[in-house]
Design a protein around this motif. Structure first.
Motif, PDB file in Angstrom:
ATOM      1  N   SER A 173      21.676  48.199  38.969  1.00  7.23           N
ATOM      2  CA  SER A 173      20.469  48.665  39.653  1.00  7.23           C
ATOM      3  C   SER A 173      20.060  47.650  40.706  1.00  7.23           C
ATOM      4  N   VAL A 174      19.634  48.165  41.837  1.00  7.91           N
ATOM      5  CA  VAL A 174      19.237  47.281  42.935  1.00  7.91           C
ATOM      6  C   VAL A 174      18.181  47.990  43.763  1.00  7.91           C
ATOM      7  N   GLN A 175      17.379  47.234  44.446  1.00  6.44           N
ATOM      8  CA  GLN A 175      16.383  47.831  45.335  1.00  6.44           C
ATOM      9  C   GLN A 175      17.035  48.203  46.666  1.00  6.44           C
ATOM     10  N   ALA A 176      16.424  49.149  47.319  1.00  2.80           N
ATOM     11  CA  ALA A 176      16.923  49.571  48.624  1.00  2.80           C
ATOM     12  C   ALA A 176      17.016  48.366  49.560  1.00  2.80           C
ATOM     13  N   GLY A 177      18.112  48.337  50.296  1.00  3.36           N
ATOM     14  CA  GLY A 177      18.371  47.213  51.184  1.00  3.36           C
ATOM     15  C   GLY A 177      19.222  46.127  50.558  1.00  3.36           C
ATOM     16  N   GLY A 178      19.411  46.216  49.248  1.00  2.00           N
ATOM     17  CA  GLY A 178      20.189  45.218  48.542  1.00  2.00           C
ATOM     18  C   GLY A 178      21.683  45.489  48.597  1.00  2.00           C
ATOM     19  N   SER A 179      22.434  44.680  47.862  1.00  2.00           N
ATOM     20  CA  SER A 179      23.899  44.760  47.867  1.00  2.00           C
ATOM     21  C   SER A 179      24.442  44.759  46.446  1.00  2.00           C
ATOM     22  N   LEU A 180      25.598  45.379  46.302  1.00  2.00           N
ATOM     23  CA  LEU A 180      26.365  45.338  45.073  1.00  2.00           C
ATOM     24  C   LEU A 180      27.837  45.309  45.437  1.00  2.00           C
ATOM     25  N   ARG A 181      28.656  44.753  44.562  1.00  2.00           N
ATOM     26  CA  ARG A 181      30.101  44.802  44.752  1.00  2.00           C
ATOM     27  C   ARG A 181      30.743  45.400  43.510  1.00  2.00           C
ATOM     28  N   LEU A 182      31.501  46.434  43.723  1.00  2.00           N
ATOM     29  CA  LEU A 182      32.266  47.061  42.654  1.00  2.00           C
ATOM     30  C   LEU A 182      33.697  46.523  42.690  1.00  2.00           C
ATOM     31  N   SER A 183      34.277  46.396  41.509  1.00  2.00           N
ATOM     32  CA  SER A 183      35.662  45.964  41.385  1.00  2.00           C
ATOM     33  C   SER A 183      36.446  47.004  40.608  1.00  2.00           C
ATOM     34  N   CYS A 184      37.729  47.064  40.885  1.00  2.00           N
ATOM     35  CA  CYS A 184      38.585  48.024  40.189  1.00  2.00           C
ATOM     36  C   CYS A 184      39.966  47.411  40.047  1.00  2.00           C
ATOM     37  N   THR A 185      40.459  47.381  38.836  1.00  2.00           N
ATOM     38  CA  THR A 185      41.783  46.841  38.581  1.00  2.00           C
ATOM     39  C   THR A 185      42.703  47.952  38.111  1.00  2.00           C
ATOM     40  N   ALA A 186      43.856  48.029  38.729  1.00  2.00           N
ATOM     41  CA  ALA A 186      44.837  49.035  38.370  1.00  2.00           C
ATOM     42  C   ALA A 186      46.023  48.365  37.696  1.00  2.00           C
ATOM     43  N   SER A 187      46.531  48.985  36.656  1.00  2.00           N
ATOM     44  CA  SER A 187      47.702  48.459  35.968  1.00  2.00           C
ATOM     45  C   SER A 187      48.616  49.622  35.592  1.00  2.00           C
ATOM     46  N   GLY A 188      49.881  49.294  35.422  1.00  2.00           N
ATOM     47  CA  GLY A 188      50.843  50.312  35.007  1.00  2.00           C
ATOM     48  C   GLY A 188      51.385  51.151  36.137  1.00  2.00           C
ATOM     49  N   LEU A 189      51.120  50.769  37.361  1.00  2.00           N
ATOM     50  CA  LEU A 189      51.678  51.504  38.489  1.00  2.00           C
ATOM     51  C   LEU A 189      52.067  50.525  39.595  1.00  2.00           C
ATOM     52  N   THR A 190      52.948  50.995  40.471  1.00  2.00           N
ATOM     53  CA  THR A 190      53.350  50.183  41.615  1.00  2.00           C
ATOM     54  C   THR A 190      52.359  50.452  42.740  1.00  2.00           C
TER      55      THR A 190
ATOM     56  N   CYS B 272      36.537  54.735  40.640  1.00  2.00           N
ATOM     57  CA  CYS B 272      37.729  54.212  41.292  1.00  2.00           C
ATOM     58  C   CYS B 272      38.893  55.143  40.956  1.00  2.00           C
ATOM     59  N   MET B 273      39.803  55.272  41.889  1.00  2.00           N
ATOM     60  CA  MET B 273      40.934  56.146  41.643  1.00  2.00           C
ATOM     61  C   MET B 273      42.165  55.646  42.380  1.00  2.00           C
TER      62      MET B 273
ATOM     63  N   GLN C  82      51.748  52.802  30.734  1.00  2.00           N
ATOM     64  CA  GLN C  82      50.512  53.578  30.766  1.00  2.00           C
ATOM     65  C   GLN C  82      49.632  53.074  31.912  1.00  2.00           C
ATOM     66  N   VAL C  83      49.203  54.001  32.746  1.00  2.00           N
ATOM     67  CA  VAL C  83      48.375  53.644  33.900  1.00  2.00           C
ATOM     68  C   VAL C  83      46.917  53.519  33.468  1.00  2.00           C
ATOM     69  N   GLN C  84      46.302  52.442  33.916  1.00  2.00           N
ATOM     70  CA  GLN C  84      44.878  52.255  33.660  1.00  2.00           C
ATOM     71  C   GLN C  84      44.184  51.856  34.956  1.00  2.00           C
ATOM     72  N   VAL C  85      43.030  52.457  35.163  1.00  2.00           N
ATOM     73  CA  VAL C  85      42.171  52.125  36.298  1.00  2.00           C
ATOM     74  C   VAL C  85      40.802  51.816  35.720  1.00  2.00           C
ATOM     75  N   VAL C  86      40.326  50.602  35.921  1.00  2.00           N
ATOM     76  CA  VAL C  86      39.094  50.156  35.269  1.00  2.00           C
ATOM     77  C   VAL C  86      38.157  49.564  36.310  1.00  2.00           C
ATOM     78  N   GLU C  87      36.945  50.158  36.388  1.00  2.00           N
ATOM     79  CA  GLU C  87      35.966  49.628  37.339  1.00  2.00           C
ATOM     80  C   GLU C  87      34.927  48.783  36.631  1.00  2.00           C
ATOM     81  N   SER C  88      34.251  47.982  37.446  1.00  2.00           N
ATOM     82  CA  SER C  88      33.122  47.211  36.947  1.00  2.00           C
ATOM     83  C   SER C  88      32.215  46.877  38.121  1.00  2.00           C
ATOM     84  N   GLY C  89      31.004  46.427  37.792  1.00  2.00           N
ATOM     85  CA  GLY C  89      30.138  45.910  38.836  1.00  2.00           C
ATOM     86  C   GLY C  89      28.966  46.776  39.224  1.00  2.00           C
ATOM     87  N   GLY C  90      28.785  47.923  38.596  1.00  2.00           N
ATOM     88  CA  GLY C  90      27.632  48.741  38.929  1.00  2.00           C
ATOM     89  C   GLY C  90      26.347  48.101  38.432  1.00  2.00           C
TER      90      GLY C  90
END
Length: 121
Positions: A11-28, A96-97, A1-9
């Protein structure tokens, strides 16, 4: 079973930074393009970035070039989106896709559940 799971969203002020992560499983992952789309309220879903697992080919929307960077951690099947110099217009739900060969954004691709990014000015 394929799963795609994001995290890391969040709230931030303009000019700031965020990092999103995404882990995929069940596929090559080597057979897939992986990337990020976003959708703001009342707007169509748009492609943000895409990368092949080798990292040799990548795409960025014009609106994020120079500010966002996509990278992969091959050992952990994890995709990252580093977002710097965020603007209020980056506010959206980010998805994430994974899709065979490239990030065409078709409905039959594998999609994560989405993570909210809110940028306040």
């Amino acid at each position: 079973q394929v799963q795609v799971v994001e995290s890391g969203g969040g709230s931030v002020q303009a000019g700031g930074s965020l990092r999103l992560s995404c882990t995929a499983s069940g596929l090559t992952v080597g057979d897939y393009g992986m990337g990020w789309f976003r959708q703001a309220p009342g707007k169509e879903r748009e492609a943000v970035s895409c990368i092949t697992w080798s990292g040799y080919v990548s795409y960025y929307a014009d609106s994020v070039k120079g500010r966002f960077t996509t990278s992969t951690d091959n050992a952990n099947n994890t995709l990252y989106l580093q977002m710097n110099s965020l603007k209020s217009e980056d506010t959206a739900t980010y998805y994430c896709m994974a899709e065979r060969s490239w990030c065409y954004g078709r409905d039959d691709a594998y999609w994560g559940q989405g993570t909210q990014v809110t940028v306040s000015s």
